[in-house]
Design a protein around this motif. Structure first.
Motif, mmCIF file in Angstrom:
data_model
loop_
_atom_site.group_PDB
_atom_site.id
_atom_site.type_symbol
_atom_site.label_atom_id
_atom_site.label_comp_id
_atom_site.label_asym_id
_atom_site.label_seq_id
_atom_site.Cartn_x
_atom_site.Cartn_y
_atom_site.Cartn_z
ATOM 1 N N GLU A 22 -25.963 5.276 -1.511
ATOM 2 C CA GLU A 22 -25.747 6.520 -2.250
ATOM 3 C C GLU A 22 -26.399 6.450 -3.627
ATOM 4 O OE1 GLU A 22 -21.541 7.082 -2.323
ATOM 5 O OE2 GLU A 22 -21.444 7.757 -0.234
ATOM 6 N N GLY A 23 -27.255 7.423 -3.919
ATOM 7 C CA GLY A 23 -27.877 7.516 -5.228
ATOM 8 C C GLY A 23 -29.120 6.669 -5.412
ATOM 9 N N ALA A 24 -29.632 6.057 -4.345
ATOM 10 C CA ALA A 24 -30.801 5.188 -4.486
ATOM 11 C C ALA A 24 -32.038 5.985 -4.909
ATOM 12 C CB ALA A 24 -31.076 4.464 -3.168
ATOM 13 N N ILE A 25 -32.807 5.410 -5.825
ATOM 14 C CA ILE A 25 -34.084 5.998 -6.235
ATOM 15 C C ILE A 25 -35.172 5.333 -5.403
ATOM 16 C CG2 ILE A 25 -35.695 6.357 -8.132
ATOM 17 C CD1 ILE A 25 -33.324 6.161 -10.053
ATOM 18 N N LEU A 26 -35.925 6.134 -4.662
ATOM 19 C CA LEU A 26 -36.926 5.625 -3.724
ATOM 20 C C LEU A 26 -38.333 5.776 -4.295
ATOM 21 C CD1 LEU A 26 -34.377 5.775 -2.016
ATOM 22 C CD2 LEU A 26 -35.716 6.787 -0.174
ATOM 23 N N LEU A 27 -39.102 4.712 -4.184
ATOM 24 C CA LEU A 27 -40.469 4.681 -4.692
ATOM 25 C C LEU A 27 -41.469 4.846 -3.553
ATOM 26 C CD1 LEU A 27 -42.681 3.996 -6.843
ATOM 27 C CD2 LEU A 27 -42.329 1.582 -6.223
ATOM 28 N N MET A 28 -42.392 5.801 -3.727
ATOM 29 C CA MET A 28 -43.526 5.954 -2.816
ATOM 30 C C MET A 28 -44.761 6.268 -3.642
ATOM 31 S SD MET A 28 -41.743 8.014 0.379
ATOM 32 C CE MET A 28 -40.724 9.080 -0.653
ATOM 33 N N HIS A 29 -45.936 6.205 -2.987
ATOM 34 C CA HIS A 29 -47.196 6.426 -3.690
ATOM 35 C C HIS A 29 -48.071 7.415 -2.933
ATOM 36 C CE1 HIS A 29 -45.841 2.493 -5.219
ATOM 37 N NE2 HIS A 29 -46.569 2.751 -6.301
ATOM 38 N N ASP A 30 -49.045 7.954 -3.658
ATOM 39 C CA ASP A 30 -50.057 8.826 -3.059
ATOM 40 C C ASP A 30 -51.038 7.943 -2.275
ATOM 41 O OD1 ASP A 30 -52.187 10.492 -2.489
ATOM 42 O OD2 ASP A 30 -52.250 11.432 -4.456
ATOM 43 N N ARG A 31 -50.650 7.641 -1.001
ATOM 44 C CA ARG A 31 -51.448 6.761 -0.151
ATOM 45 C C ARG A 31 -51.571 7.382 1.247
ATOM 46 N NH1 ARG A 31 -51.887 5.051 -4.546
ATOM 47 N NH2 ARG A 31 -51.549 2.907 -5.310
ATOM 48 N N ASP A 32 -52.598 6.965 1.992
ATOM 49 C CA ASP A 32 -52.819 7.503 3.339
ATOM 50 C C ASP A 32 -51.595 7.311 4.222
ATOM 51 O OD1 ASP A 32 -55.382 8.036 2.484
ATOM 52 O OD2 ASP A 32 -56.296 6.333 3.527
ATOM 53 N N TRP A 33 -51.092 6.096 4.304
ATOM 54 C CA TRP A 33 -49.994 5.757 5.219
ATOM 55 C C TRP A 33 -48.676 6.395 4.777
ATOM 56 C CZ3 TRP A 33 -53.238 2.423 2.711
ATOM 57 C CH2 TRP A 33 -52.755 1.791 1.552
ATOM 58 N N THR A 34 -48.509 6.554 3.469
ATOM 59 C CA THR A 34 -47.287 7.202 2.975
ATOM 60 C C THR A 34 -47.315 8.690 3.301
ATOM 61 O OG1 THR A 34 -47.332 5.621 1.157
ATOM 62 C CG2 THR A 34 -45.746 7.428 1.000
ATOM 63 N N ASN A 35 -48.458 9.289 3.138
ATOM 64 C CA ASN A 35 -48.630 10.688 3.505
ATOM 65 C C ASN A 35 -48.321 10.896 4.988
ATOM 66 O OD1 ASN A 35 -49.500 13.458 3.253
ATOM 67 N ND2 ASN A 35 -51.454 12.857 4.155
ATOM 68 N N ASP A 36 -48.806 9.997 5.831
ATOM 69 C CA ASP A 36 -48.580 10.097 7.274
ATOM 70 C C ASP A 36 -47.106 9.917 7.638
ATOM 71 O OD1 ASP A 36 -51.291 10.464 7.651
ATOM 72 O OD2 ASP A 36 -51.690 8.355 8.150
ATOM 73 N N ALA A 37 -46.405 9.093 6.874
ATOM 74 C CA ALA A 37 -45.016 8.772 7.195
ATOM 75 C C ALA A 37 -44.001 9.696 6.535
ATOM 76 C CB ALA A 37 -44.715 7.331 6.777
ATOM 77 N N LEU A 38 -44.431 10.464 5.546
ATOM 78 C CA LEU A 38 -43.495 11.164 4.660
ATOM 79 C C LEU A 38 -42.508 12.057 5.398
ATOM 80 C CD1 LEU A 38 -42.614 11.642 1.774
ATOM 81 C CD2 LEU A 38 -44.363 13.415 1.579
#
Length: 284
Positions: free
Chosen positions: A243-259
């Motif tokens: 609960e309340g976790a801050i999640l880090l992601m980036h502008d990347r090919d694989w992150t875009n595909d998984a989002l």
């Protein structure tokens, strides 16, 4: 002579009757008029009462609407030193905060559209070197117009602990200047590259009215998770998720595909994506 006296008598009698009847008629007309006036006054009074009742009902409706709006705005969260967000009242505790770093590189606008379609708010942290050409500026405008808050992630993504205070100021303040020039307002949040702040960067962020923002977990920088399925699985099933976790992601090919799968996976677990604008900014 008698005929004349008789005629005169009848004429006087006739006139007297005419006057009497006229007086009665006038009285009757006046009475009717008065009654009519009273009726009109009563009708007017009734209309005013009905109008007052309607206005009171409208006031009640307005009060209810305003109360709902106030209650909605009172759903405030704060960031803890452990990089969680937690409600300051009885708002939903089962939330996570999505953050996207290194924007706008290749996929930031597409990611913003994906999140918008899933009703999933997020903060987009921008690097200033992406904002120095027309394409980058257009992308930032589009992300902002989609309703996503913008964060400052420095000009060149330099480790702030390795440079002077003067250089740190340039790294941070120049991004604020560019963002304000492009979208009309400064970033509301600050994230240091690699999550490594200095005493000076913390002070400067406070002076600039930005809330410091790090994260609880993120994996898309790790080679092991630079593939959509692997990244989705770890983001949704991480032991650090809570609960309340801050999640880090980036502008990347694989992150875009998984989002999309990451968001729906979190939603399937009952998590709400927190609107960053509900986070209390102690530096504003």
């Amino acid at each position: 002579m008698r005929f004349k006296e008789s005629s005169r008598f009848h004429l006087i009698l006739f006139c007297s009757l005419f006057i009497l009847l006229s007086a009665c008629g006038a009285t009757s007309n006046e009475s009717t008029s008065n009654d009519g006036t009273k009726k009109n006054e009563t009708a007017s009074d009734s209309t005013e009462v009905e109008k007052d009742i309607d206005e009171e009902e409208n006031d009640v409706d307005t009060d209810v609407d305003e109360k709902k709006d106030t209650e909605a705005k009172e759903a405030v969260y704060k960031v803890t030193p452990e990089w969680f967000v937690t409600p300051t009242n009885d708002a939903n505790e089962k939330v996570v905060l999505l953050t996207i770093d290194d924007a706008p590189d290749k996929h930031a606008v597409e990611m913003a559209k994906t999140l918008k379609g899933l009703d999933a708010p997020a903060i987009f942290f921008v690097n200033g070197h992406f904002l120095q050409d027309e394409e980058g500026r257009k992308q930032l405008q589009e992300i902002n117009e989609l309703g996503f808050p913008i964060g400052n992630h420095t000009m060149t993504h330099t480790d702030l602990t390795t440079i002077s205070e003067e250089e740190q100021k340039e790294e941070i303040s120049e991004v604020n200047r560019l963002v304000e020039e492009i979208i009309g307002e400064k970033p509301k949040f600050f994230r240091a590259p690699f999550g490594k702040n200095t005493d000076y960067s913390k002070k400067l962020a406070e002076e600039e009215g930005m809330l410091l923002m790090n994260w609880m977990y993120g994996y898309d920088w790790d080679k092991e998770y630079q593939e959509a399925d692997a990244l989705t699985d770890i983001m949704v099933d991480s032991p650090l998720l809570g609960e309340g976790a801050i999640l880090l992601m980036h502008d990347r090919d694989w992150t875009n595909d998984a989002l999309s799968d990451i968001v729906t996976g979190l939603q399937d677990k009952g998590y709400e994506m927190l609107d960053p604008l509900l986070i209390e900014n102690v530096n504003e």
